[in-house]
Design an enzyme around this catalytic site. Structure first.
Site, PDB file in Angstrom:
ATOM      1  CE  LYS A 164      45.752  46.862  39.544  1.00  0.00           C
ATOM      2  NZ  LYS A 164      46.444  46.921  38.242  1.00  0.00           N
ATOM      3  CG  ASP A 213      45.089  48.022  34.927  1.00  0.00           C
ATOM      4  OD1 ASP A 213      45.485  49.196  34.840  1.00  0.00           O
ATOM      5  OD2 ASP A 213      44.983  47.417  36.003  1.00  0.00           O
ATOM      6  N   GLY A 221      54.981  37.496  36.781  1.00  0.00           N
ATOM      7  CA  GLY A 221      53.937  37.945  37.690  1.00  0.00           C
ATOM      8  C   GLY A 221      52.673  37.136  37.508  1.00  0.00           C
ATOM      9  CB  SER A 222      50.787  34.931  38.959  1.00  0.00           C
ATOM     10  OG  SER A 222      51.190  34.963  40.328  1.00  0.00           O
ATOM     11  N   GLY A 223      49.497  38.293  39.477  1.00  0.00           N
ATOM     12  CA  GLY A 223      48.426  38.978  40.195  1.00  0.00           C
ATOM     13  C   GLY A 223      47.377  39.559  39.267  1.00  0.00           C
ATOM     14  CG  MET A 249      49.123  45.081  35.832  1.00  0.00           C
ATOM     15  SD  MET A 249      47.821  46.129  35.164  1.00  0.00           S
ATOM     16  CE  MET A 249      48.668  46.839  33.740  1.00  0.00           C
TER      17      MET A 249
END
Length: 272
Positions: free
Chosen positions: A72, A108, A129-131, A133
């Site tokens: 992404k 999203d 999480g840290s990506g 999304m």
């Protein structure tokens, strides 16, 4: 049901790119093509050569491409531009090809914004999480007025950056619980992580809402534990349906009926 044309030379192709391709998007889009009579075809792919894959989209006239983990953010440098939805969070989950010009979008964010309606903005949350999304989820929370949040991420650089960007805290490891728990990692996803619980039992005990972005499988260990404990759940399948619908509209310009959307979502869940 409207008859869909047979695949031929005029059929427009759409696709997805993911490290772990699933069936939900493929079944959802193809079912809507069938119900609306559109001459489109959708197929999921994975790749070890992202630049070549994006070049193929451009060269072959692929109309649209859904983008999932871990592509992404990496895909941005390969595109010709970003729509506001993607530029605002530097994350792309949708590519639209207009005559060889590839523009990145993010559907999203809108899906998450719709699903958190009804949760009080003063609710403390923990997001793991840290990506790409995680950026969409954090941005939607911030824009909805949430301010009391903690980002859990093993990667200090990306975790701290995400927390700083949206005004939240960062920690490397799971610590205290919160009424809203959000998993934006592969924990619970099909593959090596399928049996892993995103949050420990003691955090689940103080949770009111369990939010898991994982789509495959539809019922992760985190969501099953939340169900047993009687918690409210927000599922990856719900996100998948809303964001895929927006993709469908971007690709085709057609807005399906509520009945067609419900039919396609049910069809997609059968083998996702």
């Amino acid at each position: 049901m409207t008859g869909k044309p047979l695949v031929g030379r005029d059929t427009q192709m759409c696709m997805s790119l993911s490290a772990r391709p699933g069936n939900f998007g493929t079944r959802f889009h193809n079912r809507l093509y069938e119900l609306t009579g559109l001459d489109f075809l959708y197929k999921s792919f994975s790749t070890n050569d992202l630049p070549a894959a994006i070049g193929g989209i451009r060269a072959l006239g692929i109309r649209g491409c859904a983008v999932s983990m871990p592509f992404k953010e990496a895909v941005i440098a390969l595109l010709d531009g970003l729509a506001p939805s993607a530029a605002a969070i530097d994350s792309v989950n949708t590519i639209v090809n207009d005559d060889g010009v590839l523009i990145g979008h993010n559907t999203d964010y809108g899906a998450v914004a719709k699903l958190i309606v009804g949760i009080a903005p003063d609710t403390p949350f923990v997001l793991r999480g840290s990506g790409g999304m995680a950026k969409a989820v954090a941005a939607a929370l911030r824009d909805a007025g949430f301010s009391n949040g903690t980002i859990i991420a093993r990667n200090e650089v990306t975790g701290q950056a995400l927390a700083d960007l949206y005004g939240f805290r960062w920690t490397e490891t799971v610590e205290n619980g919160a009424p809203l728990l959000i998993n934006v990692t592969p924990l619970g996803m099909n593959g090596t992580d399928v049996d892993r619980l995103a949050f420990p039992a003691e955090m689940m005990a103080v949770c009111d809402v369990a939010f898991d972005v994982v789509q495959y499988p539809p019922e992760t260990p985190f969501l099953r534990a939340a169900d047993v404990a009687g918690k409210r759940r927000i599922t990856g399948v719900e996100i998948a349906t809303l964001q895929a619908l927006d993709q469908f509209i971007l690709y085709t310009g057609v807005i399906p009926t509520e009945g067609q959307i419900a039919d396609a979502a049910a069809f997609a869940r059968e083998q996702s």
